[in-house]
Design a protein around this motif. Structure first.
Motif, PDB file in Angstrom:
ATOM      1  N   VAL A  25      42.531  34.525  44.547  1.00  0.00           N
ATOM      2  CA  VAL A  25      42.446  35.728  45.375  1.00  0.00           C
ATOM      3  C   VAL A  25      43.121  36.907  44.672  1.00  0.00           C
ATOM      4  CG1 VAL A  25      43.237  36.787  47.523  1.00  0.00           C
ATOM      5  CG2 VAL A  25      42.211  34.510  47.549  1.00  0.00           C
ATOM      6  N   VAL A  26      44.314  36.673  44.123  1.00  0.00           N
ATOM      7  CA  VAL A  26      45.050  37.747  43.446  1.00  0.00           C
ATOM      8  C   VAL A  26      44.292  38.231  42.207  1.00  0.00           C
ATOM      9  CG1 VAL A  26      47.183  38.323  42.224  1.00  0.00           C
ATOM     10  CG2 VAL A  26      47.270  36.934  44.311  1.00  0.00           C
ATOM     11  N   ILE A  27      43.838  37.297  41.378  1.00  0.00           N
ATOM     12  CA  ILE A  27      43.186  37.675  40.129  1.00  0.00           C
ATOM     13  C   ILE A  27      41.822  38.306  40.390  1.00  0.00           C
ATOM     14  CG2 ILE A  27      42.242  36.808  37.955  1.00  0.00           C
ATOM     15  CD1 ILE A  27      44.417  34.668  37.986  1.00  0.00           C
ATOM     16  N   PRO A 109      32.418  38.077  46.279  1.00  0.00           N
ATOM     17  CA  PRO A 109      32.942  36.862  46.929  1.00  0.00           C
ATOM     18  C   PRO A 109      32.378  36.629  48.323  1.00  0.00           C
ATOM     19  CG  PRO A 109      34.542  38.620  47.109  1.00  0.00           C
ATOM     20  CD  PRO A 109      33.389  39.182  46.315  1.00  0.00           C
ATOM     21  N   GLY A 110      31.976  37.712  49.030  1.00  0.00           N
ATOM     22  CA  GLY A 110      31.532  37.564  50.407  1.00  0.00           C
ATOM     23  C   GLY A 110      30.217  36.821  50.532  1.00  0.00           C
ATOM     24  N   ALA A 236      41.886  32.265  35.894  1.00  0.00           N
ATOM     25  CA  ALA A 236      41.153  32.163  37.152  1.00  0.00           C
ATOM     26  C   ALA A 236      40.080  31.079  37.082  1.00  0.00           C
ATOM     27  CB  ALA A 236      40.509  33.500  37.503  1.00  0.00           C
ATOM     28  N   GLY A 237      39.462  30.890  35.920  1.00  0.00           N
ATOM     29  CA  GLY A 237      38.446  29.851  35.795  1.00  0.00           C
ATOM     30  C   GLY A 237      39.012  28.469  36.023  1.00  0.00           C
ATOM     31  N   ILE A 238      40.171  28.196  35.424  1.00  0.00           N
ATOM     32  CA  ILE A 238      40.807  26.895  35.628  1.00  0.00           C
ATOM     33  C   ILE A 238      41.249  26.742  37.082  1.00  0.00           C
ATOM     34  CG2 ILE A 238      42.808  25.491  35.015  1.00  0.00           C
ATOM     35  CD1 ILE A 238      42.617  26.659  32.195  1.00  0.00           C
ATOM     36  N   ALA A 239      41.841  27.809  37.637  1.00  0.00           N
ATOM     37  CA  ALA A 239      42.302  27.744  39.026  1.00  0.00           C
ATOM     38  C   ALA A 239      41.131  27.532  39.982  1.00  0.00           C
ATOM     39  CB  ALA A 239      43.057  29.022  39.393  1.00  0.00           C
ATOM     40  N   THR A 256      38.210  32.340  49.258  1.00  0.00           N
ATOM     41  CA  THR A 256      38.090  33.486  48.367  1.00  0.00           C
ATOM     42  C   THR A 256      37.400  34.672  49.031  1.00  0.00           C
ATOM     43  OG1 THR A 256      36.037  32.567  47.461  1.00  0.00           O
ATOM     44  CG2 THR A 256      38.078  32.079  46.273  1.00  0.00           C
ATOM     45  N   ALA A 257      36.841  34.470  50.210  1.00  0.00           N
ATOM     46  CA  ALA A 257      36.227  35.599  50.915  1.00  0.00           C
ATOM     47  C   ALA A 257      37.257  36.590  51.429  1.00  0.00           C
ATOM     48  CB  ALA A 257      35.376  35.098  52.088  1.00  0.00           C
ATOM     49  N   VAL A 258      38.557  36.287  51.303  1.00  0.00           N
ATOM     50  CA  VAL A 258      39.591  37.265  51.659  1.00  0.00           C
ATOM     51  C   VAL A 258      39.676  38.383  50.621  1.00  0.00           C
ATOM     52  CG1 VAL A 258      41.538  36.191  50.451  1.00  0.00           C
ATOM     53  CG2 VAL A 258      41.934  37.432  52.585  1.00  0.00           C
TER      54      VAL A 258
END
Length: 298
Positions: A25-27, A109-110, A236-239, A256-258
């Motif tokens: 979410v942060v990245i 993401p939405g 982010a890919g690994i996460a 991740t829609a947040v």
């Protein structure tokens, strides 16, 4: 070798999955703001893709070699590379050249829960509960509001960026379900995508694609390269893949829609792109849909 998710402690797996999702979410929120800034600056969309795959491929090359990932099934590696490695980047960065950050924040993401849900039903045989259908309905209304704003809003041609964002979201959804189906580990999938994308895309980019790299400020090139290649891809890919392993694709994409809310609100002061009433309503509905989706996934 990392043990399969089925052999790990379930409680620890869920904790790791939620922590990985929070990092995403942060990245990803920063990715939307940074990418829109890059598209408005001295770099073109194909330059941003080149920086993305070039830096990530260089960073993850030792991982690729040490884990002998060239032995992975070639068809699977090619499919993951074309979706998450090249397809997503080309569609997303091209979209930011036409549409503001708030549109990308909602549509990238939405739209993932929709395309992921449909593909998961077809490819994985998953079932979608009534509660999740209701959550997807809220997100759908939010996407429609943003799409309407793209046609009637103050940014000319924003609808073209919206279509490209939806294409990018669909390619990432396909990557999500394929990783789940083929049981790729987070590090293997990310390293394979990064290295293969660099090997395939960079020669095409240098030979045929338009570029503004020669005239762009050096500081902008370095900043975009580090964020797009190291943070947005390697970390982010690994996460993201780790979250899919631990939580499943539907729960991960619901969390991740947040990103629409955090990215759209951040773009207002950073990029000077205020939210219209329609866009704000879309952001709120997508966020509510995310919360409902997480509750339904329990």
């Amino acid at each position: 070798m990392t043990p399969p998710a089925a052999e790990r402690d379930p409680k620890r797996e869920r904790l790791v999955g939620y922590l990985a999702a929070a990092a995403i979410v942060v990245i990803w929120s920063g990715f939307i703001v940074v990418s829109r800034a890059g598209a408005r600056g001295g770099l073109g969309p194909f330059d941003l893709v080149a920086l993305r795959v070039g830096v990530s491929g260089l960073v993850l090359l030792p991982v690729y070699l040490s884990r002998r990932l060239w032995r992975t099934p070639p068809r699977q590696a090619l499919a993951l590379m074309l979706t998450a490695g090249i397809g997503y980047g080309v569609f997303a960065y091209s979209g930011f050249a036409f549409a503001p950050a708030a549109h990308g924040a909602v549509l990238l993401p939405g739209a993932l829960p929709f395309s992921t849900a449909m593909l998961a039903v077809v490819v994985l045989g998953d079932r979608v509960s009534r509660r999740r259908v209701a959550a997807l309905g809220l997100i759908l209304v939010g996407i429609v509001l943003v799409g309407w704003n793209g046609f009637a809003g103050d940014v000319p041609g924003a609808w073209r960026g919206d279509i490209l964002f939806l294409c990018a979201s669909t390619t990432w959804a396909l990557y999500t379900v394929l990783v789940r189906k083929w049981r790729w580990s987070a590090i293997d999938a990310t390293a394979t995508i990064a290295v293969l994308a660099a090997c395939v895309y960079l020669p095409v980019y240098l030979a045929w694609l338009p570029s503004k790299l020669a005239t762009a400020p050096a500081g902008e090139i370095v900043f975009q390269g580090v964020y797009q290649g190291l943070f947005a891809v390697a970390i982010a890919g690994i996460a993201y893949t780790r979250a899919v392993e631990a939580l499943g694709p539907l729960t991960t994409t619901s969390i991740t829609a947040v990103v629409p809310a955090t990215a759209a609100l951040a773009a207002w002061p950073i990029l000077g792109e205020p939210l219209s009433a329609l866009a704000l309503g879309g952001v709120m509905l997508v966020t509510l849909g995310m919360l409902a989706g997480v509750r339904a996934s329990r």
